[in-house]
Scaffold this active site. Structure first.
Site, PDB file in Angstrom:
ATOM      1  CB  SER A 163     -11.584  -1.290   3.176  1.00 14.42           C
ATOM      2  OG  SER A 163     -11.208  -2.643   3.045  1.00 14.42           O
ATOM      3  CG  ASP A 187      -0.214   7.540  -4.035  1.00 13.24           C
ATOM      4  OD1 ASP A 187      -1.271   8.189  -4.128  1.00 13.24           O
ATOM      5  OD2 ASP A 187       0.872   8.051  -3.705  1.00 13.24           O
ATOM      6  N   GLY A 192     -10.423  -7.786   9.014  1.00 12.49           N
ATOM      7  CA  GLY A 192     -11.776  -8.304   8.873  1.00 12.49           C
ATOM      8  C   GLY A 192     -12.825  -7.552   9.666  1.00 12.49           C
ATOM      9  CG  ASP A 237      -1.728  -1.225   1.400  1.00 10.06           C
ATOM     10  OD1 ASP A 237      -2.294  -1.704   0.401  1.00 10.06           O
ATOM     11  OD2 ASP A 237      -1.776  -1.741   2.527  1.00 10.06           O
ATOM     12  CG  ASP A 260      -3.080   9.715   0.512  1.00 10.54           C
ATOM     13  OD1 ASP A 260      -2.617   9.286  -0.557  1.00 10.54           O
ATOM     14  OD2 ASP A 260      -3.628  10.827   0.617  1.00 10.54           O
ATOM     15  CD  GLU A 271      -8.869  -3.847   0.458  1.00  9.77           C
ATOM     16  OE1 GLU A 271      -9.475  -3.735   1.533  1.00  9.77           O
ATOM     17  OE2 GLU A 271      -8.056  -4.768   0.223  1.00  9.77           O
ATOM     18  CG  ASN A 319     -13.228  -0.872   7.466  1.00 13.86           C
ATOM     19  OD1 ASN A 319     -13.036  -0.452   8.609  1.00 13.86           O
ATOM     20  ND2 ASN A 319     -12.492  -1.833   6.932  1.00 13.86           N
ATOM     21  CB  ALA A 320     -12.885   4.790   9.312  1.00 12.25           C
ATOM     22  CB  ILE A 321      -9.052   1.339   6.568  1.00  8.55           C
ATOM     23  CG1 ILE A 321      -9.716   0.465   5.491  1.00  8.55           C
ATOM     24  CG2 ILE A 321      -9.396   0.838   7.957  1.00  8.55           C
ATOM     25  CD1 ILE A 321      -9.164  -0.949   5.468  1.00  8.55           C
ATOM     26  CG  ASP A 322      -7.527   1.104   2.348  1.00  7.95           C
ATOM     27  OD1 ASP A 322      -6.751   0.870   3.287  1.00  7.95           O
ATOM     28  OD2 ASP A 322      -7.872   0.242   1.528  1.00  7.95           O
TER      29      ASP A 322
END
Length: 318
Positions: A174, A280, A119, A41, A101, A206, A154-157
């Site tokens: 995600s 990215d 998960g 990532d 990021d 995601e 889902n609070a990621i990425d």
């Protein structure tokens, strides 16, 4: 007469070759990288001639390069956990940090990142800033977005980007209910309003990255579809859709809305590089991602490629 015909044939061949070069640029390339390129990532930025790549891992992993191709590993961003992490994600595993990021704005580097447990959507996106990556004067700015078992998303990425007028937004999400976009306040560098869903995909979606291309007039939503984190058994693919508006709708090439599962795959990997994703897109001319190296026991490694646009306004790379 024979010479004239030969000259005419030569000119025709040259014209045909030039047309092919326009349609399929011969300089479309993927950089040959060396050194320490173990990464998952990746987030890419250049500061004063030094290329920096932040990635998933202990305390946010850092790679740097003075020539953009030969990388060394730097000092991780976090040496210890900020106290608020355990409040938002009680089951978080120590310094395990995902999918950062990096964005430069108003004299500071803003490094967004996510903490979670695999998960689960009990997750949080955080922010840490500095005035110089080389100096490493990082300051924790706390939580940006959070989610829990009762949340749809889902609070990621996280991915920060600007619209054509310079307004700031963040895409994130995600699996679960997919990818969302929210406006970002330029003072706090945190959300200032609601989040809007722009993409879903059964089987996994995601790693969003959005960029505006002034030449085409479209916003492009790049995503990773499929599954990651299983070495050469990973099924990640890089896919894209586009829209005339930040909040969508984003459409695949076949006209399917990305909220309804639409996605145009532009990279499904090859015999060596399996499961490309976590991309990215720092500019309209570059795409950075990881893939699992089948020649090295499926180790995730950094890939950097020139990004091109076809005559219909769709991105591609080799």
């Amino acid at each position: 007469m024979i010479k004239a015909r030969k000259k005419q044939v030569t000119l025709l061949l040259l014209s045909a070759l030039m047309l092919l070069m326009v349609a399929f640029p011969v300089n479309a390339s993927t950089r040959t990288l060396s050194g320490d390129i173990g990464v998952h990532d990746p987030a890419y930025i250049v500061e004063s001639g030094i290329t920096w790549v932040f990635s998933t891992g202990q305390g946010i992993q850092v790679l740097y390069s003075s020539n953009g191709t030969t990388f060394s590993r730097g000092t991780q961003v976090f040496a210890s956990e900020p106290s608020w992490w355990s409040t938002y994600v009680p089951n978080h595993t120590k310094l395990d940090v995902w999918a950062p990021d990096i964005y430069y704005y108003n004299g500071k580097y803003h490094l967004y990142y996510s903490i979670s447990s695999f998960g689960s959507n009990t997750s949080a996106i955080g922010l840490v800033t500095c005035t110089s990556i080389l100096k490493g004067d990082w300051v924790d700015q706390g939580v940006v977005v959070s989610s829990n078992s009762s949340s749809t998303y889902n609070a990621i990425d996280p991915n920060l980007f600007a619209d054509k007028s310079g307004n700031l937004y963040m895409s994130f999400g995600s699996w679960f209910a997919g990818i969302y976009v929210t406006a970002i306040d330029k003072t706090t560098m945190k959300p200032t309003g609601n989040s809007y869903r722009v993409a879903t995909k059964s089987g996994g979606i995601e790693g969003s990255s959005i960029i505006y291309n002034a030449s085409t007039g479209y916003y492009y939503l790049f995503v990773s579809i499929g599954t990651c984190c299983a070495g050469t058994s990973s099924t990640y693919k890089v896919a894209v859709g586009r829209s005339t508006s930040v909040f969508g709708p984003y459409y695949a090439k076949d006209g399917t809305d990305m909220k309804n599962g639409g996605a145009t795959v532009i990279d499904s990997g090859n015999t060596q590089w399996v499961g490309p994703g976590g991309q990215d897109v720092p500019s309209t001319s570059l795409i950075v991602r990881h893939a699992y190296d089948a020649t090295d026991n499926g180790a995730p490694k950094l890939l950097i490629s020139d990004l091109y646009w076809d005559s219909s306004g769709w991105p591609y790379y080799n």
